[in-house]
Design an enzyme around this catalytic site. Structure first.
Site, PDB file in Angstrom:
ATOM      1  N   HIS A  62       0.730   4.383   4.449  1.00  0.00           N
ATOM      2  CA  HIS A  62       0.030   5.058   3.364  1.00  0.00           C
ATOM      3  C   HIS A  62       0.530   6.492   3.186  1.00  0.00           C
ATOM      4  O   HIS A  62       0.845   6.920   2.069  1.00  0.00           O
ATOM      5  CB  HIS A  62      -1.477   5.062   3.639  1.00  0.00           C
ATOM      6  CG  HIS A  62      -2.085   3.700   3.568  1.00  0.00           C
ATOM      7  ND1 HIS A  62      -3.450   3.482   3.679  1.00  0.00           N
ATOM      8  CD2 HIS A  62      -1.532   2.461   3.414  1.00  0.00           C
ATOM      9  CE1 HIS A  62      -3.703   2.197   3.575  1.00  0.00           C
ATOM     10  NE2 HIS A  62      -2.558   1.552   3.426  1.00  0.00           N
ATOM     11  N   SER A  74       0.812  -1.217   0.000  1.00  0.00           N
ATOM     12  CA  SER A  74       0.000   0.000   0.000  1.00  0.00           C
ATOM     13  C   SER A  74       0.847   1.268   0.000  1.00  0.00           C
ATOM     14  O   SER A  74       0.476   2.269  -0.617  1.00  0.00           O
ATOM     15  CB  SER A  74      -0.938   0.003   1.208  1.00  0.00           C
ATOM     16  OG  SER A  74      -1.791  -1.120   1.180  1.00  0.00           O
TER      17      SER A  74
END
Length: 295
Positions: free
Chosen positions: A242, A191
């Site tokens: 993230h 991610s």
């Protein structure tokens, strides 16, 4: 009475013309010459030219004068996004190994701060090739499949590889610094790299004066999921991975896309090297604090 012409002296015999041989293969006769240098060339040395044939040396010399095609931002022209496919293939292989070995592969390769502080720095990158479950790998794999070829064609193989890996490293680095409970936190997933690619797509779109509202919505939606979903579901999502990946990918893409044409390659690779040095330095600075928590 008739007159006879005076007898002519015998003429010396003319030497036969020497049979030309290939300049690279002297044992082969040939009557074909290179259209540029006019050296004799045999069939193995003939190279098709606009008119006739040329020798290998003349073809190589001519190719030096041909400007090689480049990608939008200076990398080599990409016809097949092989780096994207390699990343996807590696992710699938590692996920298969996770399924076959239970928690063994995950425990050895996931991002885990105490292990990194003990010298297992490879975890900062290997974590980006691990996934928790099928939904996790499907989401990240789909994002890489859709966005990867676009960025790889924009930046070229090498620059795209650097963007992807440094985005993953940026996510791990922020987690190394800001995860609430580093002694019990295992982080895994692509991610961080995916968020870095999201940021890069936004930068490339702005640089090319394209409509970037779609990718802006995707970034905002995924950030909202990152921070809101855990509050309602109890699902643990690494916001540091993230955000770290997004910031790293965006800043690096800015350097790659806006580098001046005059010294583009130099500026781009200095930016890549600088980003790597900065992230490594941040990790090393944090190591003593993590080590003291363990000790």
């Amino acid at each position: 009475m008739t007159s006879q012409p005076p007898s002519q002296p015998p003429q010396p015999e003319q030497p036969a013309e020497a049979v030309p041989t290939c300049y690279r293969h002297p044992d082969r006769e040939t009557w074909v010459r290179c259209q540029r240098c006019e050296r004799p060339i045999c069939p193995d040395c003939m190279r098709d030219a606009a008119v006739g044939f040329q020798c290998p040396e003349c073809v190589a010399e001519g190719n030096k004068a041909i400007r090689q095609a480049k990608s939008t931002f200076g990398g080599g022209l990409v016809r097949t996004p092989i780096v994207t496919y390699a990343i996807l293939g590696l992710i699938v292989l590692v996920f298969g190994a996770q399924l076959l070995t239970g928690d063994v592969v995950t425990a050895e390769l996931a991002m885990y701060a105490p292990a990194v502080a003990a010298g297992e720095y490879y975890r900062l990158l290997t974590a980006a090739f691990l996934h928790q479950d099928f939904i996790h790998i499907l989401f990240n794999g789909w994002a890489i499949w859709v966005i990867g070829p676009y960025l790889e064609r924009a930046f070229g193989h090498a620059r795209f590889t650097a963007l992807y890996l440094l985005s993953a490293l940026g996510g791990s680095t922020l987690g190394f610094w800001l995860d609430a409970d580093p002694l019990r936190t295992f982080t895994l997933g692509a991610s961080g790299a995916v968020f870095g690619m999201f940021g890069a797509v936004f930068v490339v779109g702005r640089r090319l004066n394209l409509d970037v509202r779609g990718i802006a919505v995707i970034i905002a939606l995924n950030l909202a999921i990152t921070f809101v979903l855990p509050a309602f579901s109890g699902l643990r999502i690494s916001w540091t991975g993230h955000v770290g990946g997004l910031v790293t990918g965006t800043l690096l893409a800015l350097a790659l896309a806006y580098a001046p044409k005059a010294n583009r390659a130099l500026v781009q690779w200095l930016a890549i090297a600088g980003a790597l040095v900065l992230l490594v330095a941040l990790v090393l600075v944090r190591v003593p604090a993590i080590a003291s928590m363990v000790g």
